[in-house]
Design a protein around this motif. Structure first.
Motif, short mmCIF file in Angstrom:
data_model
loop_
_atom_site.label_atom_id
_atom_site.label_comp_id
_atom_site.label_asym_id
_atom_site.label_seq_id
_atom_site.Cartn_x
_atom_site.Cartn_y
_atom_site.Cartn_z
N ILE A 131 0.83 -1.20 0.00
CA ILE A 131 0.00 0.00 0.00
C ILE A 131 0.87 1.25 0.00
O ILE A 131 0.62 2.20 -0.76
N GLU A 132 1.90 1.27 0.83
CA GLU A 132 2.78 2.43 0.92
C GLU A 132 3.51 2.69 -0.40
O GLU A 132 3.85 3.83 -0.71
N ASP A 133 3.76 1.63 -1.18
CA ASP A 133 4.50 1.76 -2.43
C ASP A 133 3.59 1.96 -3.65
O ASP A 133 4.10 2.06 -4.77
N THR A 134 2.27 1.98 -3.43
CA THR A 134 1.33 2.11 -4.54
C THR A 134 0.52 3.38 -4.34
O THR A 134 -0.36 3.44 -3.47
N PRO A 135 0.78 4.45 -5.11
CA PRO A 135 0.14 5.75 -4.85
C PRO A 135 -1.38 5.70 -4.75
O PRO A 135 -1.96 6.32 -3.85
N THR A 136 -2.05 4.99 -5.65
CA THR A 136 -3.51 4.97 -5.60
C THR A 136 -4.01 4.27 -4.33
O THR A 136 -4.99 4.71 -3.71
N LEU A 137 -3.34 3.19 -3.95
CA LEU A 137 -3.72 2.49 -2.73
C LEU A 137 -3.45 3.34 -1.51
O LEU A 137 -4.25 3.38 -0.57
N LEU A 138 -2.29 4.00 -1.50
CA LEU A 138 -1.93 4.82 -0.35
C LEU A 138 -2.94 5.96 -0.17
O LEU A 138 -3.35 6.26 0.96
N ALA A 139 -3.35 6.59 -1.27
CA ALA A 139 -4.32 7.68 -1.17
C ALA A 139 -5.64 7.17 -0.59
O ALA A 139 -6.22 7.80 0.31
N HIS A 141 -6.05 4.47 1.25
CA HIS A 141 -5.80 4.05 2.63
C HIS A 141 -5.76 5.25 3.57
O HIS A 141 -6.35 5.21 4.67
N LEU A 142 -5.11 6.32 3.17
CA LEU A 142 -5.02 7.50 4.03
C LEU A 142 -6.38 8.16 4.22
O LEU A 142 -6.66 8.72 5.28
N ARG A 143 -7.23 8.11 3.18
CA ARG A 143 -8.59 8.62 3.36
C ARG A 143 -9.32 7.78 4.41
O ARG A 143 -10.04 8.33 5.26
N ARG A 144 -9.14 6.48 4.34
CA ARG A 144 -9.76 5.59 5.32
C ARG A 144 -9.21 5.86 6.73
O ARG A 144 -9.97 5.91 7.70
N VAL A 145 -7.91 6.07 6.84
CA VAL A 145 -7.29 6.37 8.13
C VAL A 145 -7.85 7.67 8.71
O VAL A 145 -8.11 7.77 9.91
#
Length: 223
Positions: A131-139, A141-145
């Motif tokens: 997730i940290e290495d995949t920009p779309t996933l990270l974005a 995930h951070l919205r969820r966080v």
């Protein structure tokens, strides 16, 4: 005499139907994570995930909107469970103690329910790396966080009888706690041995133990 027609087959019980749907959803998550960890997120297709469970793409899209959603599903469920555990903590516990107990319970239950496989502790940590290495996933995930952080603020404020609009302590503690957890998760590296739930808990404890000294301690003194 006319032959009597057979009675119509009984419809599946709602509970049975729900359990079947849950099993399909769980199987898709496990297959997706196994593929992500084995060949990478970008190289994995929805068709491969569906085929691994022997269902159609149409069935996949009944459960998940896209690859991103299935990749984040286990973490989303873990985050929701953490909130449930936090709400259930004894009222006499202080806010930070309640948060620590809830996250410890969450990781311990994950280790018990999934000692191995794509939903195990190590697999979850590997997924966090993806997730940290995949920009779309990270974005996503951070919205969820951020959403979860707002829920934590409300829970802490309710526990302490505070108005979070007036008292900033729930917001500050929720933000600090989330940041420390992320630092703990990212301190794990995939070349480590199977860390297991107790190893992850110890890692989180080490980071949380430094929260106070990091904020108010003299950094130039011996830790």
């Amino acid at each position: 005499m006319a032959a009597q027609s057979a009675p119509p087959a009984a419809a599946p019980e709602p509970g049975l139907r729900a359990r079947k749907k849950q099993r399909t959803r769980d199987a898709l998550i496990e297959a997706a994570h196994r593929l992500f960890l084995g060949q990478g997120f970008a190289s994995t297709t929805v068709d491969e995930i569906a085929s691994a469970v022997d269902v159609s793409q149409r069935t996949f899209f009944r459960y998940f909107a896209n690859k991103d959603e299935v990749a984040l599903a286990v973490l989303a469920e873990a985050e929701d469970h953490f909130i449930e555990l936090l709400r259930a903590r004894p009222a006499e516990e202080g806010p930070l103690r309640a948060l620590r107990a809830a996250i410890v319970g969450s990781w311990r239950e994950r280790g018990s329910a999934h000692p191995t496989g794509p939903c195990s502790v190590n697999a979850a940590l590997e997924l966090i790396r993806i997730i940290e290495d995949t920009p779309t996933l990270l974005a996503a995930h951070l919205r969820r966080v951020a959403e979860q952080e707002r829920v934590v603020i409300r829970v802490l404020a309710e526990r302490e009888g505070l108005d979070p609009a007036e008292d900033l302590r729930p917001a500050v503690l929720a933000a600090a706690f989330g940041a420390v957890l992320r630092a703990a998760h990212l301190s794990w590296t995939s070349d480590q041995e199977d860390i297991g739930p107790e190893g992850m808990i110890a890692l989180i404890d080490r980071h949380l133990d430094q929260l106070g000294p990091a904020l108010v301690g003299d950094w130039r003194s011996t830790p």
